[in-house]
Scaffold this active site. Structure first.
Site, PDB file in Angstrom:
ATOM      1  N   GLU A 171       0.837  -1.199   0.000  1.00 40.69           N
ATOM      2  CA  GLU A 171       0.000   0.000   0.000  1.00 40.69           C
ATOM      3  C   GLU A 171       0.874   1.253   0.000  1.00 40.69           C
ATOM      4  O   GLU A 171       1.834   1.314   0.755  1.00 40.69           O
ATOM      5  CB  GLU A 171      -0.902   0.025   1.223  1.00 40.69           C
ATOM      6  CG  GLU A 171      -1.975   1.098   1.099  1.00 40.69           C
ATOM      7  CD  GLU A 171      -2.932   1.146   2.278  1.00 40.69           C
ATOM      8  OE1 GLU A 171      -2.606   0.634   3.355  1.00 40.69           O
ATOM      9  OE2 GLU A 171      -4.003   1.717   2.098  1.00 40.69           O
ATOM     10  N   GLY A 206       3.197   1.131  10.950  1.00 40.42           N
ATOM     11  CA  GLY A 206       2.963   0.386  12.184  1.00 40.42           C
ATOM     12  C   GLY A 206       2.624  -1.050  11.854  1.00 40.42           C
ATOM     13  O   GLY A 206       3.173  -1.996  12.422  1.00 40.42           O
ATOM     14  N   ALA A 207       1.703  -1.215  10.889  1.00 37.75           N
ATOM     15  CA  ALA A 207       1.275  -2.541  10.464  1.00 37.75           C
ATOM     16  C   ALA A 207       0.544  -2.403   9.141  1.00 37.75           C
ATOM     17  O   ALA A 207       0.245  -1.292   8.714  1.00 37.75           O
ATOM     18  CB  ALA A 207       0.360  -3.167  11.505  1.00 37.75           C
ATOM     19  N   MET A 208       0.295  -3.545   8.487  1.00 38.25           N
ATOM     20  CA  MET A 208      -0.378  -3.497   7.191  1.00 38.25           C
ATOM     21  C   MET A 208      -1.394  -4.624   7.098  1.00 38.25           C
ATOM     22  O   MET A 208      -1.068  -5.790   7.344  1.00 38.25           O
ATOM     23  CB  MET A 208       0.669  -3.610   6.069  1.00 38.25           C
ATOM     24  CG  MET A 208       0.078  -3.645   4.670  1.00 38.25           C
ATOM     25  SD  MET A 208      -0.802  -2.091   4.267  1.00 38.25           S
ATOM     26  CE  MET A 208      -2.096  -2.747   3.200  1.00 38.25           C
ATOM     27  N   GLU A 209      -2.603  -4.250   6.681  1.00 38.59           N
ATOM     28  CA  GLU A 209      -3.753  -5.162   6.749  1.00 38.59           C
ATOM     29  C   GLU A 209      -3.869  -6.139   5.584  1.00 38.59           C
ATOM     30  O   GLU A 209      -4.979  -6.421   5.136  1.00 38.59           O
ATOM     31  CB  GLU A 209      -5.035  -4.332   6.857  1.00 38.59           C
ATOM     32  CG  GLU A 209      -5.386  -3.485   5.611  1.00 38.59           C
ATOM     33  CD  GLU A 209      -4.870  -2.061   5.648  1.00 38.59           C
ATOM     34  OE1 GLU A 209      -3.868  -1.812   6.342  1.00 38.59           O
ATOM     35  OE2 GLU A 209      -5.460  -1.205   4.978  1.00 38.59           O
ATOM     36  N   HIS A 267      -6.969  -2.873  15.137  1.00 38.94           N
ATOM     37  CA  HIS A 267      -7.117  -2.026  13.946  1.00 38.94           C
ATOM     38  C   HIS A 267      -6.975  -2.847  12.654  1.00 38.94           C
ATOM     39  O   HIS A 267      -7.818  -2.776  11.755  1.00 38.94           O
ATOM     40  CB  HIS A 267      -6.043  -0.930  13.999  1.00 38.94           C
ATOM     41  CG  HIS A 267      -6.016   0.002  12.832  1.00 38.94           C
ATOM     42  ND1 HIS A 267      -6.479   1.291  12.896  1.00 38.94           N
ATOM     43  CD2 HIS A 267      -5.568  -0.164  11.554  1.00 38.94           C
ATOM     44  CE1 HIS A 267      -6.337   1.876  11.727  1.00 38.94           C
ATOM     45  NE2 HIS A 267      -5.767   1.015  10.883  1.00 38.94           N
ATOM     46  N   GLU A 268      -5.926  -3.651  12.594  1.00 28.76           N
ATOM     47  CA  GLU A 268      -5.679  -4.413  11.365  1.00 28.76           C
ATOM     48  C   GLU A 268      -6.776  -5.456  11.149  1.00 28.76           C
ATOM     49  O   GLU A 268      -7.196  -5.701  10.005  1.00 28.76           O
ATOM     50  CB  GLU A 268      -4.301  -5.075  11.405  1.00 28.76           C
ATOM     51  CG  GLU A 268      -3.131  -4.103  11.598  1.00 28.76           C
ATOM     52  CD  GLU A 268      -3.144  -2.927  10.650  1.00 28.76           C
ATOM     53  OE1 GLU A 268      -3.561  -3.087   9.493  1.00 28.76           O
ATOM     54  OE2 GLU A 268      -2.735  -1.817  11.081  1.00 28.76           O
ATOM     55  N   HIS A 283      -9.816  -4.069   9.603  1.00 24.65           N
ATOM     56  CA  HIS A 283      -9.651  -3.877   8.158  1.00 24.65           C
ATOM     57  C   HIS A 283     -10.008  -5.120   7.338  1.00 24.65           C
ATOM     58  O   HIS A 283     -10.243  -4.997   6.130  1.00 24.65           O
ATOM     59  CB  HIS A 283      -8.187  -3.560   7.835  1.00 24.65           C
ATOM     60  CG  HIS A 283      -7.819  -2.114   7.885  1.00 24.65           C
ATOM     61  ND1 HIS A 283      -8.549  -1.127   7.280  1.00 24.65           N
ATOM     62  CD2 HIS A 283      -6.756  -1.490   8.447  1.00 24.65           C
ATOM     63  CE1 HIS A 283      -7.944   0.044   7.473  1.00 24.65           C
ATOM     64  NE2 HIS A 283      -6.857  -0.154   8.184  1.00 24.65           N
TER      65      HIS A 283
HETATM   66 ZN   LIG Z   1      -5.256   1.028   8.875  1.00 23.35          ZN
END
Ligand SMILES: [Zn+2]
Length: 852
Positions: free
Chosen positions: A130, A264-267, A300-301, A304
């Site tokens: 992304e 931070g992170a990726m979904e 959060h992830e 998503h």
């Molecule tokens: Zn997000």
């Protein structure tokens, strides 16, 4: 330039086979893409970047094969596949052979490295696609609306693990000590959600959440740090299935900690990647803040997986809704998981941070037209996440949580496996609630800024009025002529010793609210969900301050936060604000203290060196009672929030308050920690370390450096790393600055360390000189998103001379940070410098007196 791909050729299925060579930092690949051609074409356009394409063929349904060729357009990150005769309408299979690089820029298909316990280096290959970097790993239609199914095969050495979005379907020997790992078909989804991870990784045994196996992955030796994420992940996954009323759309969930990770992170559906601090944590030695961070990011992830992955924005202008919604639901889930954390009260800090940016003339609407995909990279900011989540929360509270959830379910059902626009969510919420949602929401979404609601006593009632809140209001006619927002107001008034609550929609410039009798005071944002600031007439603010202990924490939080904001905007004298903080000496809520001490830190950056001892005395007076009450040792009945508050207060007293007794005590506690790391409450340990950096010299520096290098947990590593940037001795400041470019500090962390050093009163001067000298190397070494955030540190260079220098620097170097990011930093600096010019004299006189 036209950034969108033509829609005459549309992909539906990718069969991708990739062979990464971790040592050579390259990969080769072949893919067969099933496409539908809708009009005859001799050229097929798709995205590719940093790839070479060496073979192209197209085969129609009858089996006729046409050989083609490829030409790359690097600037546009596109490839044109050309065929000698037109591909006729119908289904075709395009086969493309290509080669690429495993880069070190933490995007596309990239390398991450780590050292094991024995000091040997190891390499992992991971992806981050992304917004538009899938095209660096395989030629593709790299726009979110081109959803397709992916069937991935990774050919890797036998001893390595390979992970992708779905479960492994088969594993076969592939010669040369390699294996071919074939993954099951994905759901129909966007390119930016595809993921591959290859390396010596270990996984926990799966936890079953209904029919879905959930695992956490880490580099060898770190599986002991996975339990918290597993617990939170299992809770969240089940929570969201219930909330959305739709089963989890994948066949498994892997949460992977990657040693080098820009965000931070990726979904990625089913293969969610994280930076280590956001996933791996030791519950026994982590502070509340560190645990909350992991819980937030994991929730959060997972949010998503439905909102973002199952239903996806049609184009990048919709990224705000994707992120705002996941941020909103992360709060909802964590609040349900850990009620005692009072997550929505803590969210006040995030809301206030978004208001800090959105109160600028250079703010932007949450949603705006995006033409070039790169434009959306500047969208990953406070306005997208925190303002977006705030306005969704405001809407949810206005409509009611059940009605809101019903609207969300309807939206998911209507658009699953497809794409949607923001207006589709409003439609679904409108259908569920019977309310005109776009009319209420448009002002919050398509316009920059937010209102300042002013409250004045008006006989037996109150008068409410609104105008735009601006820090530099005087430069813009004080926002008076701005169009009114539709503001869901929750009003609470104290009338004859009792409370009266009223709800209304303020949709004009002003209104009068009748009450049974003249109010003592009134709070115009009861419950604290509104995304607006409240300005109280001076007489009412005085009365409110006297009774403030009686209102809930989030409302106390807002009283302080709003008062400080109007002070920064020049509507309240700084000394009056500092007087107001005297009403909060017995405050017990951690978040209220966060806003109080945050404002003290700002003042500390503004005042002259000579004023600092007086300011330290002032800080000791303000936090002294809380420090005495909380002490140093945790009591058995203390909540996590109380423990964290204890640490926060100690830190402020030992640094801003420059309190010698606290500093001596910090040394004693650190000695205890060195003796036995379990002997000190993890919530005060970060404070102890920060204080020792503040007062320490070479011996402490050497010790912290060693502990940074040998840290057992990601949190420990971060604590000592950031402490290295908090020393005051110039020689030590220089040492740390040098380390940000020596390769010793990971490129995912170095920009944030620099940001914190640019913000430190003692390090900002040298840090500024250092980044001015080395910014080009930094731009090359650091991931783009983190590099952009590094520059936020310039907002702390508060003096007219620095301000001139900063402006001159950015202008002459032609540095572009995307969107309005740079304008916002420069305006924040301007706000601070004006505050300094306006208030420094009065502050110096005030701080020379004994605090009251
Ligand atoms: Zn997000």
């Amino acid at each position: 330039m036209d950034y969108r791909l033509p829609t005459s050729v549309v992909p539906s299925r990718y069969e991708i086979r990739l062979v990464p060579d971790l040592d050579a930092a390259t990969f080769s690949g072949e893919e067969t893409v099933t496409v539908t051609v809708t009009e005859p074409v001799t050229d097929v356009w798709l995205n590719a970047a940093e790839l070479t394409i060496h073979a192209v063929a197209a085969r129609d349904a009858a089996g006729t094969v046409v050989q083609g060729s490829a030409a790359l357009e690097e600037a546009q990150e596109r490839a044109r596949l050309s065929f000698p005769s037109p591909l006729t309408p119908g289904e075709w299979r395009l086969t493309i052979g290509f080669r690429g690089i495993l880069n070190d820029k933490l995007h596309g298909f990239y390398r991450s490295t780590y050292k094991d316990g024995a000091g040997a280096a190891h390499t992992i290959a991971a992806t981050q696609f992304e917004a538009t970097d899938a095209r660096r790993a395989f030629p593709c239609w790299d726009e979110p609306a081109f959803k397709a199914v992916y069937a991935v095969t990774l050919v890797v050495p036998e001893r390595l693990a390979a992970v992708s979005n779905t479960a492994i379907a088969s594993e076969e020997p592939a010669g040369d000590g390699k294996k071919a790992v074939r993954f099951a078909d994905t759901i129909k989804m966007s390119t930016y959600l595809v993921a591959f991870v290859v390396g010596e990784l270990e996984a926990t045994p799966p936890v079953m959440v209904g029919a879905t196996p959930l695992r956490v992955w880490a580099v060898p030796g770190k599986l002991g740090l996975t339990q918290f994420a597993l617990d939170c992940g299992a809770f969240s996954l089940e929570f969201f299935e219930k909330y959305y009323g739709v089963p989890y759309p994948g066949d498994k969930v892997d949460l992977l900690a990657i040693p080098d990770f820009a965000a931070g992170a990726m979904e990625n559906l089913g293969a969610i990647t994280f930076r280590e601090t956001a996933l791996l944590v030791d519950q026994a030695t982590a502070s509340h803040t560190e645990l909350e961070r992991v819980a937030d990011v994991v929730a959060h992830e997972l949010a998503h997986m439905w909102f973002g992955d199952l239903v996806t924005m049609a184009w990048w202008n919709g990224i705000w809704l994707n992120e705002a919604f996941a941020t909103f639901l992360e709060m909802v889930a964590v609040d349900a998981w850990k009620k005692e954390w009072q997550r929505w009260v803590t969210f006040g800090v995030s809301r206030a941070a978004a208001m800090g940016v959105d109160g600028l003339l250079s703010s932007r609407p949450i949603e705006f037209p995006v033409r070039e995909p790169k434009e959306c990279e500047a969208m990953f900011d406070l306005l997208t996440y925190e303002k977006g989540a705030s306005v969704l929360r405001m809407l949810e509270q206005y409509l009611g949580t059940e009605v809101f959830r019903e609207g969300v379910r309807r939206y998911l059902r209507d658009h699953q496996y497809g794409n949607a626009e923001t207006t589709d969510l409003w439609k679904a919420l409108g259908a569920a609630s019977g309310q005109p949602i776009p009319e209420v929401m448009d002002g919050w979404i398509f316009r920059a800024g937010y209102p300042l609601v002013t409250v004045e006593a008006d006989g037996t009632g109150v008068k409410l009025s609104q105008r735009r809140f601006l820090y530099l209001g005087a430069d813009a006619g004080d926002g008076a002529e701005s169009e009114p927002w539709r503001i869901p107001i929750a009003l609470r008034a104290s009338v004859k010793g009792g409370w009266v609550d009223k709800r209304l929609l303020l949709d004009g410039p002003e209104t009068r609210v009748a009450l049974p009798a003249a109010p003592d005071w009134a709070i115009a944002n009861a419950g604290g969900h509104g995304f607006y600031r409240v300005g109280y007439a001076p007489a009412m603010l005085k009365k409110l301050a006297r009774s403030v202990a009686k209102v809930p924490p989030i409302e106390r939080f807002n009283v302080v936060s709003d008062a400080f904001a109007v002070t920064q905007a020049g509507h309240l004298a700084a000394v009056d604000y500092l007087d107001l903080t005297g009403r909060f000496r017995e405050e017990t809520d951690r978040n209220v203290w966060t806003v109080l001490t945050g404002s003290f830190a700002f003042v500390n950056r503004v005042i002259a060196e000579g004023t600092r001892p007086g300011f330290a005395t002032f800080v000791r007076h303000r936090v002294g009672l809380a420090a005495a009450r909380l002490g140093w040792e945790a009591e058995p009945g203390d909540s996590e929030l109380v423990r964290q508050l204890r640490g926060d207060i100690i830190r402020v007293l030992g640094t801003l308050g420059n309190d010698e007794e606290t500093q001596a005590q910090a040394r004693a506690f650190y000695a205890r920690y060195v003796e036995d790391s379990a002997a000190v409450d993890p919530n005060i340990l970060p404070a102890v370390i920060a204080i020792l950096a503040f007062v320490g010299g070479e011996a402490e520096y050497a010790d912290f450096l060693q502990r940074f290098r040998t840290a057992r947990t990601p949190q420990e590593e971060q604590r000592f790393l950031f402490a290295l940037g908090a020393f005051r001795e110039p020689a030590l400041v220089t040492q740390t600055l040098t380390r940000t470019l020596s390769g010793e500090v990971r490129s995912q962390d170095a920009p944030f360390l620099l940001r914190s050093m640019l913000s430190g009163v003692y390090s900002r001067g040298p840090a500024w000189d250092f980044v001015k000298e080395h910014w080009q190397e930094m731009a090359k070494q650091y991931p783009g998103s983190a590099y952009r955030r590094m520059w936020e540190g310039v907002t702390a260079l508060i003096s007219p001379e620095w301000e001139r220098d900063v402006n001159e620097f950015f202008t002459s170097r032609g540095i572009v940070l995307g969107g309005k990011t740079l304008d916002q930093y420069l305006e924040q600096l301007k706000v601070a410098v004006r505050f300094q010019g306006r208030e420094a004299g009065a502050l110096a006189a005030y701080l020379a007196r004994t605090p009251r």
